[in-house]
Write a protein that holds these residues in place. Structure first.
Motif, PDB file in Angstrom:
ATOM      1  N   HIS A  28       0.833  -1.201  -0.208  1.00 11.25           N
ATOM      2  CA  HIS A  28       0.005  -0.040   0.206  1.00 11.25           C
ATOM      3  C   HIS A  28       0.811   1.327  -0.166  1.00 11.25           C
ATOM      4  O   HIS A  28       0.812   2.368  -0.639  1.00 11.25           O
ATOM      5  N   ARG A  39      -4.650  -5.924  -6.894  1.00 11.67           N
ATOM      6  CA  ARG A  39      -6.354  -6.572  -6.709  1.00 11.67           C
ATOM      7  C   ARG A  39      -6.802  -6.463  -8.220  1.00 11.67           C
ATOM      8  O   ARG A  39      -7.690  -7.294  -8.408  1.00 11.67           O
ATOM      9  N   ARG A  88      -7.970  -4.582   0.938  1.00  8.78           N
ATOM     10  CA  ARG A  88      -7.591  -4.493   2.368  1.00  8.78           C
ATOM     11  C   ARG A  88      -5.959  -4.030   2.448  1.00  8.78           C
ATOM     12  O   ARG A  88      -5.232  -4.697   1.692  1.00  8.78           O
ATOM     13  N   THR A  89      -5.699  -3.023   3.356  1.00  8.62           N
ATOM     14  CA  THR A  89      -4.200  -2.749   3.413  1.00  8.62           C
ATOM     15  C   THR A  89      -3.574  -3.053   4.835  1.00  8.62           C
ATOM     16  O   THR A  89      -2.250  -2.978   4.732  1.00  8.62           O
ATOM     17  N   SER A  90      -4.320  -3.183   5.967  1.00  9.30           N
ATOM     18  CA  SER A  90      -4.000  -3.690   7.036  1.00  9.30           C
ATOM     19  C   SER A  90      -3.193  -4.866   7.142  1.00  9.30           C
ATOM     20  O   SER A  90      -3.513  -5.828   6.225  1.00  9.30           O
ATOM     21  N   ALA A 126      -7.561 -10.342   1.307  1.00  8.71           N
ATOM     22  CA  ALA A 126      -7.363  -8.860   1.667  1.00  8.71           C
ATOM     23  C   ALA A 126      -7.080  -8.360   0.317  1.00  8.71           C
ATOM     24  O   ALA A 126      -7.404  -7.009   0.087  1.00  8.71           O
ATOM     25  N   VAL A 179      -2.541  -8.879   7.514  1.00 12.95           N
ATOM     26  CA  VAL A 179      -3.056 -10.201   8.024  1.00 12.95           C
ATOM     27  C   VAL A 179      -2.091 -10.858   8.897  1.00 12.95           C
ATOM     28  O   VAL A 179      -1.071 -11.227   8.510  1.00 12.95           O
ATOM     29  N   THR A 228      -1.257  -1.648  -4.251  1.00 12.72           N
ATOM     30  CA  THR A 228      -2.168  -2.637  -4.080  1.00 12.72           C
ATOM     31  C   THR A 228      -3.068  -2.397  -5.063  1.00 12.72           C
ATOM     32  O   THR A 228      -3.807  -3.524  -5.203  1.00 12.72           O
ATOM     33  N   THR A 263      -9.966  -7.594  -1.839  1.00 10.71           N
ATOM     34  CA  THR A 263     -10.855  -6.537  -1.455  1.00 10.71           C
ATOM     35  C   THR A 263     -10.215  -5.323  -1.182  1.00 10.71           C
ATOM     36  O   THR A 263     -11.218  -4.099  -0.718  1.00 10.71           O
TER      37      THR A 263
END
Length: 388
Positions: free
Chosen positions: A219, A228, A253-255, A248, A257, A224, A251
């Protein structure tokens, strides 16, 4: 394929094997079609799909895990080695050291179920062929004086390479990808080959392997959205990437996992995807001009900076060790010197400690990291090595 003047030939009548070898090795090592009447110079890997039916019930004398795959193998009195995987589809191996010929055979033919279930993903036979061809190349390079470093590397626009050294999680990937996103060519994400040259520096070669990158770093580097888009368009993820990471990425998501134990799970990116997905240039060779020793500082108020309080002396921890290896030497290719001979390691370590090097503290402020690294890396290239 050729790397460092060493050549390995891959021969197969199955296009999924040779096409994948070209895709996988092409960004790092030189690949070219070989004439049908010639097998080139050096070791040969022959991949047969459905043409060989070795019994799957052989009781082998040794067992190992190679790239998470359980394998049984036997060393025979005539010095040949046979092996087969212990999961389905069964892959059988026969290595003849006298002529350095490795035959890999799949017991599952190339029917629609085997080859077309996941378009864009390599078949088990193609994956095994690239992995063991890479091991044969590693053995050739080690015998030619190269060693394998746990390092990332980027080649600057002027042609000088900068190594980033440190333990797992120190920031090697952040350093190399930051420089690559700023215009350098990425030579290594986690491992590379090194060998002293007559100038007192180190020549570098890539070790082709998937890059593992945290979602936060993807990110921060503005990569990102591209990942995606490719996944949503139907491209399959890397087979060892955790499904939660794939979800992630798909969709947005950048935090981070994390697993149940708290370990961060990362995206797995094939070498060719670094260029095709993200537009990052890749380098096939480099000459080291300087070394960075990064450390990720998690305190939000800490600045990205040089840290002269940290030691810059480099120790033998820089070499890939057996504890970090996923690829045991099943076929005795390197005579026990899996990462390089003791003499070669000593010479490389001596040269590493001659080269200019700086310890740097990196943070989660990617803009600050970029400013620091793009200023410091070219400056290292102007410093002369020290005599030791």
């Amino acid at each position: 394929m050729t790397a460092g003047q060493q050549t390995i030939t891959i021969r197969s009548t199955t296009p999924t094997v040779t096409d994948w070898a070209t895709t996988y090795f092409g960004p790092s090592w030189k690949t070219s079609p070989a004439p049908h009447t010639s097998i080139g110079h050096g070791p040969l890997v022959t991949a047969l799909d459905g043409d060989h039916r070795a019994p799957a019930t052989i009781a082998h004398t040794h067992h190992a895990v190679f790239a998470r795959e359980p394998i049984g193998y036997t060393r025979h009195p005539d010095h040949t080695i046979t092996a087969h995987t212990l999961t389905s589809p069964v892959l059988a191996f026969h290595y003849t050291p006298d002529n350095q010929h490795l035959q890999i055979s799949s017991q599952e033919g190339p029917g629609p179920q085997a080859t077309a279930a996941r378009p864009g993903r390599p078949t088990p036979l193609a994956t095994a062929t690239t992995r063991f061809a890479r091991e044969l190349m590693r053995a050739r390079l080690i015998k030619d004086g190269w060693v394998l470093l746990h390092a990332s590397a980027a080649v600057l626009p002027g042609g000088h390479a900068v190594l980033a050294l440190g333990d797992s999680g120190a920031g090697k990937t952040t350093t190399a990808l930051t420089l690559a996103a700023a215009g350098a060519a990425l030579l290594a994400n986690d491992c590379c080959f090194a060998r002293p040259n007559p100038t007192g520096s180190l020549d570098l070669l890539p070790w082709p392997a998937a890059a593992t990158v945290g979602l936060g770093l993807l990110h921060a580097l503005h990569l990102t959205d591209s990942a995606r888009g490719h996944l949503q368009a139907g491209e399959p993820p890397h087979p060892t990437q955790d499904q939660r990471v794939t979800d992630a990425l798909t969709t947005g998501r950048t935090s981070a996992v994390r697993s149940a134990s708290g370990r961060e799970m990362k995206a797995h990116i094939w070498p060719e995807q670094l260029t095709r997905w993200f537009g990052l240039p890749l380098a096939t060779t480099g000459v080291t001009a300087g070394i960075l020793l990064p450390h990720i500082v998690t305190t939000t108020s800490a600045p990205a900076r040089m840290n002269d309080d940290r030691s810059t002396h480099i120790t033998g921890d820089v070499f890939v060790t057996s504890s970090k290896e996923r690829y045991p030497d099943l076929f005795g290719l390197t005579d026990g010197h899996h990462t390089g001979t003791p003499r070669a390691r000593d010479e490389v370590l001596r040269n590493l400690n001659r080269l200019p090097r700086r310890a740097v503290d990196l943070t989660h402020d990617q803009a600050a990291n970029t400013r620091l690294l793009t200023t410091l890396a070219p400056a290292l290239a102007t410093v002369q090595p020290t005599e030791q």
